[in-house]
Design an enzyme around this catalytic site. Structure first.
Site, PDB file in Angstrom:
ATOM      1  N   GLN A 175      20.834  -3.114  -1.873  1.00 38.98           N
ATOM      2  CA  GLN A 175      20.152  -3.261  -3.215  1.00 38.98           C
ATOM      3  C   GLN A 175      21.190  -2.849  -4.249  1.00 38.98           C
ATOM      4  O   GLN A 175      20.941  -3.346  -5.152  1.00 38.98           O
ATOM      5  CB  GLN A 175      19.192  -1.887  -2.743  1.00 38.98           C
ATOM      6  CG  GLN A 175      17.779  -2.383  -2.187  1.00 38.98           C
ATOM      7  CD  GLN A 175      17.148  -1.085  -1.819  1.00 38.98           C
ATOM      8  OE1 GLN A 175      17.231  -0.066  -2.347  1.00 38.98           O
ATOM      9  NE2 GLN A 175      16.055  -1.140  -1.006  1.00 38.98           N
ATOM     10  N   SER A 232      14.947  -0.381 -12.887  1.00 38.48           N
ATOM     11  CA  SER A 232      15.836  -1.342 -12.312  1.00 38.48           C
ATOM     12  C   SER A 232      15.819  -1.518 -10.851  1.00 38.48           C
ATOM     13  O   SER A 232      15.814  -2.665 -10.333  1.00 38.48           O
ATOM     14  CB  SER A 232      17.201  -1.335 -12.923  1.00 38.48           C
ATOM     15  OG  SER A 232      18.327  -2.192 -12.693  1.00 38.48           O
ATOM     16  N   VAL A 289      23.202  -5.723  -5.544  1.00 43.23           N
ATOM     17  CA  VAL A 289      22.283  -6.518  -6.418  1.00 43.23           C
ATOM     18  C   VAL A 289      22.278  -6.055  -7.753  1.00 43.23           C
ATOM     19  O   VAL A 289      22.191  -6.496  -8.628  1.00 43.23           O
ATOM     20  CB  VAL A 289      20.901  -6.871  -5.627  1.00 43.23           C
ATOM     21  CG1 VAL A 289      19.949  -7.248  -6.767  1.00 43.23           C
ATOM     22  CG2 VAL A 289      21.061  -7.721  -4.537  1.00 43.23           C
ATOM     23  N   HIS A 290      22.086  -4.603  -7.555  1.00 47.75           N
ATOM     24  CA  HIS A 290      21.938  -3.867  -8.947  1.00 47.75           C
ATOM     25  C   HIS A 290      23.151  -4.076  -9.612  1.00 47.75           C
ATOM     26  O   HIS A 290      23.065  -4.164 -10.947  1.00 47.75           O
ATOM     27  CB  HIS A 290      21.873  -2.451  -8.704  1.00 47.75           C
ATOM     28  CG  HIS A 290      21.273  -1.525  -9.932  1.00 47.75           C
ATOM     29  ND1 HIS A 290      22.350  -0.672 -10.337  1.00 47.75           N
ATOM     30  CD2 HIS A 290      20.371  -1.363 -10.736  1.00 47.75           C
ATOM     31  CE1 HIS A 290      21.839  -0.037 -11.156  1.00 47.75           C
ATOM     32  NE2 HIS A 290      20.554  -0.362 -11.386  1.00 47.75           N
ATOM     33  N   SER A 291      24.415  -3.734  -9.113  1.00 46.55           N
ATOM     34  CA  SER A 291      25.647  -3.780  -9.924  1.00 46.55           C
ATOM     35  C   SER A 291      26.170  -5.182 -10.268  1.00 46.55           C
ATOM     36  O   SER A 291      26.909  -5.319 -11.366  1.00 46.55           O
ATOM     37  CB  SER A 291      26.531  -2.846  -8.959  1.00 46.55           C
ATOM     38  OG  SER A 291      27.135  -3.925  -7.996  1.00 46.55           O
TER      39      SER A 291
END
Lengths: 255, 255
Positions: free
Chosen positions: A55, A36, A58-60
């Site tokens: 980053q 991911s 965006v991931h969460s």
């Protein structure tokens, strides 16, 4: 694969076999997380400490464009604005085993227990009497009560849900409270955006490093994820993978 | 207002006065929430039970367009697709004090303790041995272990974070497990969207009502908020504000 006979039996051996196979591609949560983050890094810069938090946002949030909504408040050694300043300040606080204060239980529940010696406490549940007496929200009252105990000074203070907690925190900072770093990410249509603007204003005026975002989105998941990334940065410093510039007064401190 | 002298003193009387004033506009969290929902209702329909969940999704995500991403799986008494079916099934389960099962601690922490007699349990923390032995994720293993105990049958099962938990749950359903309703809202770039598609597929095939969404966004906050809205619908039924059609077998049951 989805057409197995419905036996009603849930024999563990079948599941074992099935998931051992599935494991060949998913393997485990760590691999999912790494894959991911690899995808995220295709779309988010990977140059600075602030980029690490971009980053993570965006991931969460599951949204590539969220990176552009984060705001970093703080100054470098030269006194100029420095996006990495609140990340450095947060990592240093974690390395110093500072207290991590969250507004609500859900944010506290999202903060990793690994990689740090910080006590993680939540504000909610305190200040009940003050809230009843004044009509202010419980979360605002709880933040004021923690401040009265001196629990916010030098702490990592993360507000993920309650705009009134962020507004109360901004007032505390203007009254002289000095968290090591503030993360403010309330979500919603009423006072959420305003509360984060107030945090930016108070933190910039008083030299408190802060991470916030613009817009109506946000929430507990984002707040916990970004706090966890400060912990990960601290871990990288502890293991020697990353070096922070010496000193910390240049990242904030009393104005 | 933001320019008060920095005395360092945090005398409670000052705060009282200030927040009593602020209280005139924000008053308390309930009012903020109500104002917020009023704004949401300007942009989201308010006709059906499914609309209530659409409103809640917009509220919790801070994004008006999120309403279009929700998906409702279930059939009405006539056997035709019925968006309200999973909401009715969820409300009935809450009224029956069914168990609420969450994948992780953070989702559990976000579920209100008021307005229901449901036990809320989390999967995570179980199945450690199974995960170690097979290499599957802890959350997948924990879901399988709960299923082995029969804890998923008749329950409200809410997955807010872990795609592998949702994939495992889909397999359990295909093996014969019958939750009262499934809410699946993992967020992210790897397997999150796929896991929700699998839940829709399994639930539709086996007649299990489900609430999911499309896209990469989502997460624990959304999952908890939608579960809470099922509780609110149940409360409205209990207090006589709302009437559900009699019977429940028509909303799902074994295919």
């Amino acid at each position: 694969m989805t057409d197995r006979p419905e036996t009603g039996a849930r024999a563990e051996p079948d599941f074992d076999e099935e998931y051992a196979d599935l494991g060949a591609t998913t393997r485990n949560a760590m691999e999912i997380a790494e894959t991911s983050m690899d995808i995220v890094r295709e779309f988010v810069p990977d140059e600075t400490l602030a980029d690490r938090l971009r980053q993570k946002s965006v991931h969460s949030m599951g949204d590539i464009e969220f990176q552009h909504l984060l705001r970093f408040t703080g100054t470098g050694p030269d006194g100029d604005p420095d996006e990495d300043a609140p990340v450095r300040a947060g990592a240093r606080a974690v390395l110093d085993a500072a207290t991590v204060v969250t507004d609500i239980t859900m944010v506290k529940a999202g903060i990793t227990g690994r990689g740090h010696d910080c006590e993680v406490i939540k504000a909610i549940g305190r200040g009940t009497e003050l809230a009843e007496r004044t009509g202010m929200t419980r979360t605002a009252a709880s933040m004021l009560e923690l401040d009265g105990e001196g629990a916010l000074d030098g702490s990592v203070v993360t507000v993920g849900n309650a705009p009134t907690a962020a507004l109360a925190l901004a007032d505390c900072i203007e009254q002289g409270t000095r968290p090591a770093v503030v993360l403010a990410h309330p979500v919603g249509f009423v006072k959420a955006e305003e509360s984060r603007a107030r945090i930016r204003e108070a933190c910039e005026a008083r030299g408190v490093p802060a991470i916030t975002h613009v817009g109506r989105r946000g929430g507990s998941g984002l707040a916990a994820a970004l706090t966890n990334e400060l912990i990960h940065v601290a871990t990288d410093v502890r293991t020697g993978e990353l070096e922070l510039p010496p000193g910390s007064g240049d990242d904030g401190g009393a104005a």
